[in-house]
Design a protein around this motif. Structure first.
Motif, PDB file in Angstrom:
ATOM      1  N   UNK A  99       0.816  -1.202   0.000  1.00 45.30           N
ATOM      2  CA  UNK A  99       0.000   0.000   0.000  1.00 45.30           C
ATOM      3  C   UNK A  99       0.857   1.262   0.000  1.00 45.30           C
ATOM      4  N   UNK A 100       2.013   1.212   0.664  1.00 42.38           N
ATOM      5  CA  UNK A 100       2.901   2.374   0.695  1.00 42.38           C
ATOM      6  C   UNK A 100       3.350   2.759  -0.710  1.00 42.38           C
ATOM      7  N   UNK A 101       3.593   1.763  -1.562  1.00 45.97           N
ATOM      8  CA  UNK A 101       4.001   2.030  -2.943  1.00 45.97           C
ATOM      9  C   UNK A 101       2.933   2.856  -3.655  1.00 45.97           C
ATOM     10  N   UNK A 102       1.686   2.457  -3.522  1.00 37.59           N
ATOM     11  CA  UNK A 102       0.616   3.143  -4.256  1.00 37.59           C
ATOM     12  C   UNK A 102       0.278   4.501  -3.645  1.00 37.59           C
ATOM     13  N   UNK A 103       0.438   4.647  -2.356  1.00 43.54           N
ATOM     14  CA  UNK A 103       0.260   5.968  -1.756  1.00 43.54           C
ATOM     15  C   UNK A 103       1.323   6.942  -2.266  1.00 43.54           C
ATOM     16  N   UNK A 104       2.568   6.457  -2.306  1.00 44.47           N
ATOM     17  CA  UNK A 104       3.655   7.295  -2.806  1.00 44.47           C
ATOM     18  C   UNK A 104       3.434   7.616  -4.279  1.00 44.47           C
ATOM     19  N   UNK A 105       2.995   6.618  -5.060  1.00 44.18           N
ATOM     20  CA  UNK A 105       2.771   6.815  -6.490  1.00 44.18           C
ATOM     21  C   UNK A 105       1.694   7.866  -6.738  1.00 44.18           C
ATOM     22  N   UNK A 106       0.667   7.875  -5.908  1.00 47.05           N
ATOM     23  CA  UNK A 106      -0.393   8.878  -6.084  1.00 47.05           C
ATOM     24  C   UNK A 106       0.136  10.279  -5.797  1.00 47.05           C
ATOM     25  N   UNK A 107       0.943  10.425  -4.741  1.00 43.60           N
ATOM     26  CA  UNK A 107       1.533  11.734  -4.458  1.00 43.60           C
ATOM     27  C   UNK A 107       2.463  12.170  -5.586  1.00 43.60           C
ATOM     28  N   UNK A 108       3.152  11.206  -6.157  1.00 42.94           N
ATOM     29  CA  UNK A 108       4.054  11.522  -7.270  1.00 42.94           C
ATOM     30  C   UNK A 108       3.266  12.016  -8.481  1.00 42.94           C
ATOM     31  N   UNK A 109       2.151  11.358  -8.772  1.00 42.98           N
ATOM     32  CA  UNK A 109       1.298  11.800  -9.875  1.00 42.98           C
ATOM     33  C   UNK A 109       0.778  13.212  -9.628  1.00 42.98           C
ATOM     34  N   UNK A 110       0.356  13.478  -8.417  1.00 38.53           N
ATOM     35  CA  UNK A 110      -0.147  14.813  -8.093  1.00 38.53           C
ATOM     36  C   UNK A 110       0.930  15.870  -8.314  1.00 38.53           C
ATOM     37  N   UNK A 111       2.178  15.521  -7.981  1.00 38.69           N
ATOM     38  CA  UNK A 111       3.279  16.464  -8.194  1.00 38.69           C
ATOM     39  C   UNK A 111       3.506  16.713  -9.682  1.00 38.69           C
ATOM     40  N   UNK A 112       3.408  15.656 -10.489  1.00 39.32           N
ATOM     41  CA  UNK A 112       3.516  15.810 -11.944  1.00 39.32           C
ATOM     42  C   UNK A 112       2.443  16.760 -12.456  1.00 39.32           C
ATOM     43  N   UNK A 113       1.232  16.509 -12.025  1.00 39.55           N
ATOM     44  CA  UNK A 113       0.096  17.284 -12.537  1.00 39.55           C
ATOM     45  C   UNK A 113       0.171  18.746 -12.098  1.00 39.55           C
ATOM     46  N   UNK A 114       0.661  18.998 -10.902  1.00 33.36           N
ATOM     47  CA  UNK A 114       0.811  20.388 -10.455  1.00 33.36           C
ATOM     48  C   UNK A 114       1.809  21.147 -11.320  1.00 33.36           C
ATOM     49  N   UNK A 115       2.753  20.431 -11.913  1.00 32.98           N
ATOM     50  CA  UNK A 115       3.736  21.069 -12.792  1.00 32.98           C
ATOM     51  C   UNK A 115       3.209  21.256 -14.207  1.00 32.98           C
ATOM     52  N   UNK A 116       1.955  20.883 -14.438  1.00 31.40           N
ATOM     53  CA  UNK A 116       1.363  21.063 -15.757  1.00 31.40           C
ATOM     54  C   UNK A 116       1.762  19.987 -16.739  1.00 31.40           C
ATOM     55  N   UNK A 117       1.883  18.745 -16.266  1.00 30.14           N
ATOM     56  CA  UNK A 117       2.250  17.640 -17.149  1.00 30.14           C
ATOM     57  C   UNK A 117       1.359  16.444 -16.870  1.00 30.14           C
TER      58      UNK A 117
END
Length: 223
Positions: A99-117
């Motif tokens: 579960x930690x992997x997928x929680x981290x992956x979701x935060x990573x996606x959010x960071x990508x999207x905040x950068x406009x990508x």
């Protein structure tokens, strides 16, 4: 970086297809990096191969400095060099029950999207890495879309990125899906439906009939 790139030694190929060769390289300084080389692409495919590599370079430039994504080192129109991350593709090291992997992956996606990508190709398990310490990393930005993160189009693509992540979570960590995540998985966008009706049939014809290559959902050509 330029002198290291010019005198780099190829250690082994990671992937080779009609759109270029991807190899693990060692620079003159001893450091490892990954190179996408377009110099041996067939003449009739050079324009689309260049377009995809240029798109990847643009995407990597947008996420420069972000953790757990490749860092753009060089793009000269023929070779794209990016930083190396030690790990294995999701299908090679499945994060069962992690579960930690997928929680981290979701935060990573959010960071990508905040950068406009928006990555736009996360259905492929090969584009998700499990790093040596277990963290997720995202690679292969050839289809990435850059834009205003607040626009309706970018928000739609970001939601599709998240749906693809949740599909992987359903495969490897199904019991941890929340009711909200389950509803999002059932919510199919018009982009997804349009792709399956029009784009994917064309993609299959091009890859299987013209290029004699089958992507196998991101796991590379079948043996």
């Amino acid at each position: 970086m330029s002198s290291s790139a010019d005198t780099a030694t190829e250690l082994h190929a990671l992937k080779s297809d009609s759109f270029g060769r991807i190899a693990l390289m060692r620079g003159a300084d001893g450091g490892l990096f990954v190179r996408r080389d377009l110099r041996h692409v067939p003449l009739w495919l050079r324009l689309p191969a260049w377009w995809l590599a240029r798109r990847e370079a643009r995407g990597l430039a947008r996420v420069r400095g972000m953790a757990d994504v490749p860092q753009l080192l060089r793009w000269d129109g023929r070779r794209l060099d990016r930083s190396y991350m030690a790990g294995a593709a999701m299908y090679q090291r499945p994060p069962h029950g992690d579960l930690a992997y997928f929680r981290h992956a979701r935060r990573q996606l959010q960071a990508l999207h905040r950068r406009g990508l928006a990555h736009n190709d996360l259905a492929k398990e090969a584009n998700w890495l499990v790093l040596d310490d277990g963290r997720p990393a995202i690679i292969d930005f050839q289809l990435a879309v850059v834009g205003d993160s607040r626009s309706r189009w970018m928000r739609l693509l970001a939601r599709e990125d998240l749906r693809h992540l949740l599909k992987h979570k359903r495969t490897y960590c199904r019991a941890a899906l929340t009711p909200v995540e389950q509803r999002l998985l059932r919510r199919r966008s018009w982009v997804r439906d349009l792709w399956f009706r029009t784009g994917k049939p064309v993609y299959r014809v091009v890859t299987r009939k013209l290029l004699k290559w089958e992507d196998n959902e991101g796991q590379g050509p079948k043996p």
